[in-house]
Scaffold this active site. Structure first.
Site, PDB file in Angstrom:
ATOM      1  N   TRP A 115       0.793  -1.219   0.000  1.00  0.00           N
ATOM      2  CA  TRP A 115       0.000   0.000   0.000  1.00  0.00           C
ATOM      3  C   TRP A 115       0.831   1.277   0.000  1.00  0.00           C
ATOM      4  O   TRP A 115       0.307   2.363  -0.254  1.00  0.00           O
ATOM      5  CB  TRP A 115      -0.908   0.025   1.242  1.00  0.00           C
ATOM      6  CG  TRP A 115      -0.170  -0.275   2.522  1.00  0.00           C
ATOM      7  CD1 TRP A 115      -0.098  -1.486   3.139  1.00  0.00           C
ATOM      8  CD2 TRP A 115       0.620   0.627   3.295  1.00  0.00           C
ATOM      9  NE1 TRP A 115       0.691  -1.402   4.268  1.00  0.00           N
ATOM     10  CE2 TRP A 115       1.148  -0.104   4.381  1.00  0.00           C
ATOM     11  CE3 TRP A 115       0.934   1.977   3.194  1.00  0.00           C
ATOM     12  CZ2 TRP A 115       1.969   0.480   5.348  1.00  0.00           C
ATOM     13  CZ3 TRP A 115       1.757   2.561   4.145  1.00  0.00           C
ATOM     14  CH2 TRP A 115       2.259   1.806   5.211  1.00  0.00           C
ATOM     15  N   ASN A 116       2.115   1.216   0.323  1.00  0.00           N
ATOM     16  CA  ASN A 116       2.839   2.465   0.596  1.00  0.00           C
ATOM     17  C   ASN A 116       3.146   3.280  -0.659  1.00  0.00           C
ATOM     18  O   ASN A 116       3.193   4.498  -0.621  1.00  0.00           O
ATOM     19  CB  ASN A 116       4.125   2.190   1.379  1.00  0.00           C
ATOM     20  CG  ASN A 116       5.017   1.160   0.731  1.00  0.00           C
ATOM     21  OD1 ASN A 116       4.565   0.324  -0.059  1.00  0.00           O
ATOM     22  ND2 ASN A 116       6.296   1.206   1.064  1.00  0.00           N
ATOM     23  N   ALA A 149      -2.972  -4.021  -2.182  1.00  0.00           N
ATOM     24  CA  ALA A 149      -3.328  -4.068  -0.762  1.00  0.00           C
ATOM     25  C   ALA A 149      -4.742  -3.519  -0.591  1.00  0.00           C
ATOM     26  O   ALA A 149      -5.176  -2.638  -1.345  1.00  0.00           O
ATOM     27  CB  ALA A 149      -2.340  -3.251   0.064  1.00  0.00           C
ATOM     28  N   PRO A 150      -5.499  -4.030   0.410  1.00  0.00           N
ATOM     29  CA  PRO A 150      -6.901  -3.601   0.551  1.00  0.00           C
ATOM     30  C   PRO A 150      -7.089  -2.098   0.686  1.00  0.00           C
ATOM     31  O   PRO A 150      -8.058  -1.552   0.154  1.00  0.00           O
ATOM     32  CB  PRO A 150      -7.358  -4.341   1.816  1.00  0.00           C
ATOM     33  CG  PRO A 150      -6.509  -5.574   1.847  1.00  0.00           C
ATOM     34  CD  PRO A 150      -5.170  -5.141   1.327  1.00  0.00           C
ATOM     35  N   GLY A 154       6.070  -6.663  -0.008  1.00  0.00           N
ATOM     36  CA  GLY A 154       5.306  -6.480   1.217  1.00  0.00           C
ATOM     37  C   GLY A 154       6.010  -7.050   2.422  1.00  0.00           C
ATOM     38  O   GLY A 154       7.248  -7.118   2.477  1.00  0.00           O
ATOM     39  N   GLU A 166      10.201  -8.958  -2.591  1.00  0.00           N
ATOM     40  CA  GLU A 166      10.848  -7.782  -1.984  1.00  0.00           C
ATOM     41  C   GLU A 166      10.113  -7.527  -0.680  1.00  0.00           C
ATOM     42  O   GLU A 166       8.968  -7.073  -0.661  1.00  0.00           O
ATOM     43  CB  GLU A 166      10.767  -6.587  -2.932  1.00  0.00           C
ATOM     44  CG  GLU A 166      11.690  -5.441  -2.532  1.00  0.00           C
ATOM     45  CD  GLU A 166      10.994  -4.407  -1.667  1.00  0.00           C
ATOM     46  OE1 GLU A 166      11.121  -4.512  -0.414  1.00  0.00           O
ATOM     47  OE2 GLU A 166      10.329  -3.535  -2.229  1.00  0.00           O
ATOM     48  N   LEU A 167      10.790  -7.843   0.447  1.00  0.00           N
ATOM     49  CA  LEU A 167      10.102  -7.952   1.732  1.00  0.00           C
ATOM     50  C   LEU A 167      10.557  -6.919   2.747  1.00  0.00           C
ATOM     51  O   LEU A 167      10.465  -7.147   3.948  1.00  0.00           O
ATOM     52  CB  LEU A 167      10.294  -9.364   2.285  1.00  0.00           C
ATOM     53  CG  LEU A 167       9.925 -10.493   1.314  1.00  0.00           C
ATOM     54  CD1 LEU A 167      10.150 -11.850   1.949  1.00  0.00           C
ATOM     55  CD2 LEU A 167       8.486 -10.349   0.836  1.00  0.00           C
ATOM     56  N   CYS A 181      10.367   1.092   2.163  1.00  0.00           N
ATOM     57  CA  CYS A 181      11.285  -0.021   2.398  1.00  0.00           C
ATOM     58  C   CYS A 181      12.726   0.456   2.430  1.00  0.00           C
ATOM     59  O   CYS A 181      13.494   0.073   3.300  1.00  0.00           O
ATOM     60  CB  CYS A 181      11.096  -1.083   1.311  1.00  0.00           C
ATOM     61  SG  CYS A 181       9.434  -1.788   1.268  1.00  0.00           S
TER      62      CYS A 181
END
Length: 781
Positions: free
Chosen positions: A130-131, A156-157, A205, A227-228, A261
C-alpha cells in the site's frame, strides 16, 4: 474479507468493497492470459509503443492519480505527484533499455551457429503493498509488458481505489494491454498462483505475505520475486560531511511518513561526531511540519492506517523499555487521523525492536559506535539486506569501504540508497530474492530459448577498412571517439529511430531506412535473404565488386558476371547484356551501380528504371554508396516492389571508423530483427548529419581534385579518372615497389583486384593529401 479504504487524515471510512469471488478472479485471469498470448507475439517495437502510451497517459492524469494516492495513503500531494512522475520517467527508461536487454544474441560455435533469445513466461500475479500503490505496481507492470508478459495486479486492501484508477488509465490508453485487477482474500490470492495461466509471481510487502507467496510458488514450480522490506543502516563516520549526512537521513526517513522499504532506519554514528550529529538532526527536525496531506505547508502527513500507527508505537515503547533514550516524539497525538510525530531514539540497544525489526514510520533509531569497523559491523548485524548508506570523506578508500563493508542489495556513498529504473533493485537475506528494474528486471521473468543450426557459410566477409583523410568537424570526431566498442541490438530504440528519421529526411524518402553496419554488410544481409528465398543466381557487372562475388560464392550462389564495355572514360555498364542475363534467370539477385558510382559500373537512372521494369521477379540492389543524399534513387527504390537502394555513411561522408550503412525500398519485416549497431556509429552518424553540408562540400572539393589528377600520372600507371573522392589506379610495376613509393610519400592506399590486376585506391581530402598522392605517383617514375 472486505477491502476498506480510510482517510488517513481523519480516520473516516471512505470505501468498503467485498473481496472478489474466486470465480470472478479466475475469469479476470483468463481474460489477461488470452491478451498476453497475442501481446507476446507483437514485435518489441509495438510493445514499446504501448509503454509510450502509458507514459503519455500518466502525464495527462498526474493530478488525478496523485490525489487518489494522497487520499489512500496520506502522503503530501507533492510527494504523490513525485510518485507519478517517477513512474512516467521509468516508462521512458524502459523503452531505452529494452531493445538492448531483450535482444537476440548470436554465439558462434564449432561448425554451428546459435542464437539465444529471451522469451516471456506468460502472465504474472503481482501482490503489491500500500505504501507506493502506483510505483510498486508499475515497476512490475511496465517492464513485464515490454518483455511480453501479462500482469494480474492484486493490490493491498487500503489502496484499491488508487489501484483501480491506475488500471483504468492503462486500459484507456492501451485497451489490448494484458493487465488486470483482482481484489481477492488471502486464500484466493494464494490459490491463483497454482492456476495454470499464472507463470510467475511477484510479492512486495511483509514477511508473512512473502512466505505465503514463496511457498505457493514453490509448490507450483513457478518463479517468484520477493521484496520484503528492510532495516537499512546509514553509517556516519568521523570524517563525514555532517550536514549532508543529516539532510540525507532526514529526507530518506521522512519520505512517505517513514513508510518506505528503502529508508534510513538505523543510523549508526562514530563516537567522535555522535553528539554533534544528534544535535544537528534535532535542529533539522524542528523544521518539519506535520499536517493534512492537502495543506501546502505539510512536509509530514499521517500514517496510512490505525493498525500501522499502533504497531509502530508499540515498537517505540518496547525499544524504550529495552534501554533506549527518547529525545523527542514517541507520543500518540490527540485528535482524528493516524498522525505520528518525528521520533528520535538514541543509544538504541542492538537487541531492541528498533534495531532488529523494520519500523514503518518517522522514527530515527540512533546507535553510537566506537570506530569505523565497529559501525560497519553493527550495520551488518541484521537479518535484512535491502539498502545501506555510508557517509565519509570522498576518495577511493571510502568507496572501497562502502563496497566491502556494507552487505545490502543497494549501497550508497554520501547519498541515499534509492531505487532507480536503470538499475536492478532487490535485497539480500530476508529482504527477499530476485530483482526488479534495470535490464536484469526486464529479463527476470523470461526464459532463454536457444536455436542451433549448422553453419552453411563462412563468416561474413568484410571490405578493407580504408583510412579517410577528410578534415572532419570536431563534434564528429568527438562523437566517434566517445563510442562504445560493444555492439547492441539497437533497432527500435529512440536513438536509432531518430537517426533513421533524420536520414529519411536527408534522402527525401517517404519511409524510414533500415540501418546496417555498412554498405557491404547490407549486401551480405541481402545475399543471405536471397538464399532463404531460393534465389540461387547473382548477376553482377564486372570488373567490380570482387568481395560481393566472393560472398555470393561462399553462400552457394551461381555468379553470372556481365562484362562492362571499356571506354576512354573507364567502364560503362552494358545494360542490354545485364537485362538479357536477368531474363535468363528471372529470380536472380542483381547488384548494379548507381549513376554516381565511380568504380567502373555507373548506370544512368533511366537505364536503371528500364532494368527494374524488365525484371519484376528479380531483386535489384542499387549500390548507391556514392549517391548524394537527396538523390532521385530514393524515389525509384520506394516506387517499386523489387528494388533496394543501399548506401553507406563511410563512403558518403568519409567518416573514419564509421561503419553505418542503410537500406531503403522493398525490404521484409525481418530486417527489423537484424543485428544491432555499434553505439559509436549511431552517435557519429547523427552528428555527421548535422554537419552534412560542410562534409559534402569537402567531398566535392576532393572529387574535383580526383578529376584533376586523373589516374594516368607517372610512368607505369594506367587506370580510371573518376568523380569520386579517390583515385583508382592500376599497378604495372611490382606491388612491393608501389607500396614502397606510397610509404615514402606518406600516403595510404587501399589495394583492390580488378580484371585480375592489382589497383591502388588513394582516398583524397585536403590539399595536403592530394600533394602526397602526387608525390607517390612521381616516385614511381
Amino acid at each position: 474479507m472486505d477491502y476498506c479504504a480510510h482517510d488517513p487524515a481523519t480516520g473516516a471510512l471512505r470505501e468498503r468493497t467485498p473481496a472478489m469471488a474466486p470465480a470472478a478472479a479466475q475469469a479476470e485471469l483468463a481474460r489477461v492470459a488470452a491478451l498476453q498470448k497475442a501481446h507476446a507475439a507483437l514485435p518489441l517495437s509495438a510493445r514499446l509503443d504501448g509503454v509510450a502510451r502509458i507514459e503519455d497517459a500518466l502525464g495527462e492524469s498526474t493530478l488525478a492519480l496523485a490525489q487518489a494516492v494522497s487520499a489512500d495513503v496520506g502522503k503530501p500531494l507533492a510527494q504523490a505527484r513525485a510518485e507519478v512522475e517517477k513512474c512516467r520517467r521509468m516508462c521512458g527508461l524502459v523503452r531505452d533499455m529494452a531493445p538492448g536487454a531483450l535482444a537476440r544474441r548470436y554465439v558462434r560455435l564449432d561448425g554451428v551457429d546459435a542464437w539465444v533469445r529471451p522469451v516471456p513466461l506468460g502472465t504474472l500475479l503481482a501482490v503489491m503493498p500500500w505504501n507506493y500503490p502506483l510505483w510498486q505496481a508499475l515497476r512490475c507492470i511496465v517492464p513485464q509488458l515490454a518483455a511480453g508478459n501479462g500482469v494480474l495486479l492484486k493490490p493491498a486492501p487500503s489502496v484499491l481505489p488508487s489501484s483501480r484508477d491506475l488500471v483504468a488509465v492503462i486500459r484507456r490508453c492501451w485497451p489490448a494491454a494484458p493487465v488486470g485487477l483482482v481484489w481477492t482474500d488471502n486464500a484466493t490470492t494464494v490459490g491463483l498462483i497454482a492456476a495454470p495461466a499464472v507463470r510467475g509471481a511477484v510479492c512486495v510487502g511483509g514477511e508473512a505475505a512473502g512466505r505465503a507467496v514463496g511457498v505457493a510458488a514453490g509448490q507450483a514450480l513457478k518463479k517468484c520475486v520477493l521484496e520484503l522490506g528492510g532495516n537499512d543502516a546509514y553509517v556516519v563516520l568521523a570524517d563525514a560531511p555532517l550536514d549532508l549526512a543529516v539532510e540525507t537521513c532526514v529526507t530518506s526517513r521522512l519520505k512517505n511518513a517513514g513508510q518506505a522499504c528503502l529508508s534510513a532506519k538505523r543510523i549508526i554514528v562514530e563516537d567522535a561526531v555522535y553528539d554533534d550529529f544528534v544535535e544537528r538532526l534535532c535542529a533539522r527536525l524542528d523544521t518539519v511540519r506535520m499536517g493534512p496531506p492537502t495543506a501546502p505547508a505539510t512536509t509530514l502527513g499521517p500514517l496510512a492506517s490505525a493498525a500501522g500507527r499502533d504497531r509502530l508505537h508499540a515498537q517505540v515503547c518496547a525499544t524504550r523499555a529495552a534501554g533506549a533514550t527518547l529525545l523527542r516524539g514517541g507520543t500518540l497525538p490527540a485528535g482524528p487521523g493516524f498522525y505520528y510525530p518525528p521520533t528520535v531514539l538514541t543509544e538504541v540497544p542492538a537487541d531492541s525492536p528498533a534495531f532488529t525489526e523494520e519500523l514503518f514510520g518517522p522514527v530515527f533509531a540512533l546507535r553510537r559506535a566506537p570506530d569505523a569497523d565497529a559501525a560497519l559491523a553493527l550495520a551488518n548485524q541484521t537479518r535484512f539486506g535491502l539498502g545501506a548508506a555510508l557517509f565519509s570523506a570522498e576518495g577511493p578508500a571510502a568507496l572501497d569501504r562502502a563496497r566491502r563493508g556494507l552487505r545490502a542489495g543497494t549501497v550508497a556513498l554520501n547519498g541515499p540508497a534509492t531505487s532507480d529504473p536503470r538499475l536492478p533493485f532487490g535485497g539480500l537475506g530476508e529482504s527477499g530474492h530476485g530483482v526488479e528494474l534495470g535490464e536484469e528486471g526486464l529479463l527476470e521473468f523470461t526464459a532463454r530459448q536457444v536455436l542451433r543450426a549448422p553453419r552453411a557459410a563462412q563468416a561474413p566477409l568484410r571490405l578493407d577498412r580504408m583510412d579517410h583523410h577528410f578534415e572532419l568537424p570536431t563534434p564528429v570526431v568527438d562523437a566517434l571517439r566517445a563510442g562504445s566498442a560493444a555492439d547492441i541490438a539497437d533497432y527500435g530504440s529512440p536513438s536509432t529511430a531518430a537517426l533513421a528519421t533524420a536520414l529519411q529526411e536527408a534522402l527525401g524518402a517517404t519511409t524510414r531506412p533500415v540501418l546496417s553496419h555498412g554498405g557491404e554488410d547490407a549486401l551480405l544481409k541481402l545475399l543471405m535473404l536471397g538464399r532463404l528465398e531460393e534465389r540461387r543466381v547473382l548477376v553482377l557487372p564486372t570488373p567490380s565488386w570482387p568481395v560481393v562475388s566472393r560472398m555470393a560464392s561462399d553462400l552457394g550462389y551461381v555468379v553470372l558476371p556481365v562484362p562492362c564495355r571499356r571506354t576512354a572514360a573507364g567502364h560503362e555498364t552494358d545494360v542490354a547484356a545485364l537485362t538479357a542475363a536477368v531474363q535468363r534467370s528471372p529470380r536472380a539477385l542483381v547488384v548494379v551501380g548507381s549513376p554516381s558510382n565511380p568504380t567502373g559500373h555507373a548506370t544512368p537512372t533511366g537505364a536503371l528504371a528500364g532494368l527494374i521494369a524488365a525484371a519484376p521477379r528479380a531483386r535489384i540492389v542499387l549500390d548507391g554508396v556514392y549517391e548524394p543524399l537527396g538523390g532521385p534513387l530514393a524515389t525509384l527504390a520506394e516506387g517499386t516492389e523489387n528494388t533496394v537502394l543501399i548506401g553507406s555513411f563511410s563512403s558518403q561522408l568519409g567518416l573514419p571508423g564509421l561503419r553505418l550503412g542503410w537500406m531503403l525500398g522493398a525490404l521484409p519485416r525481418a530486417f527489423g530483427l537484424s543485428l544491432g549497431l555499434n553505439p559509436s556509429a549511431i552517435r557519429a552518424a547523427t552528428v555527421a548529419l548535422a554537419h552534412r553540408d560542410r562534409i559534402l562540400a569537402d567531398i566535392g572539393r576532393a572529387r574535383a581534385a580526383a578529376a584533376a589528377i586523373g589516374a594516368d600520372q607517372g610512368p607505369g600507371w594506367t587506370g580510371l579518372a573518376t568523380a569520386a573522392p579517390f583515385v583508382l589506379t592500376r599497378v604495372t610495376v611490382p606491388a612491393a615497389a608501389a607500396r614502397a613509393a606510397c610509404a615514402a610519400a606518406g600516403v595510404v592506399a587501399g589495394e583492390v583486384m580488378l580484371d585480375g590486376a592489382l589497383h591502388l585506391r588513394f582516398t583524397l581530402g585536403p590539399p595536403s593529401v592530394e600533394a602526397r598522392v602526387r608525390r607517390a605517383l612521381a616516385l614511381l617514375g
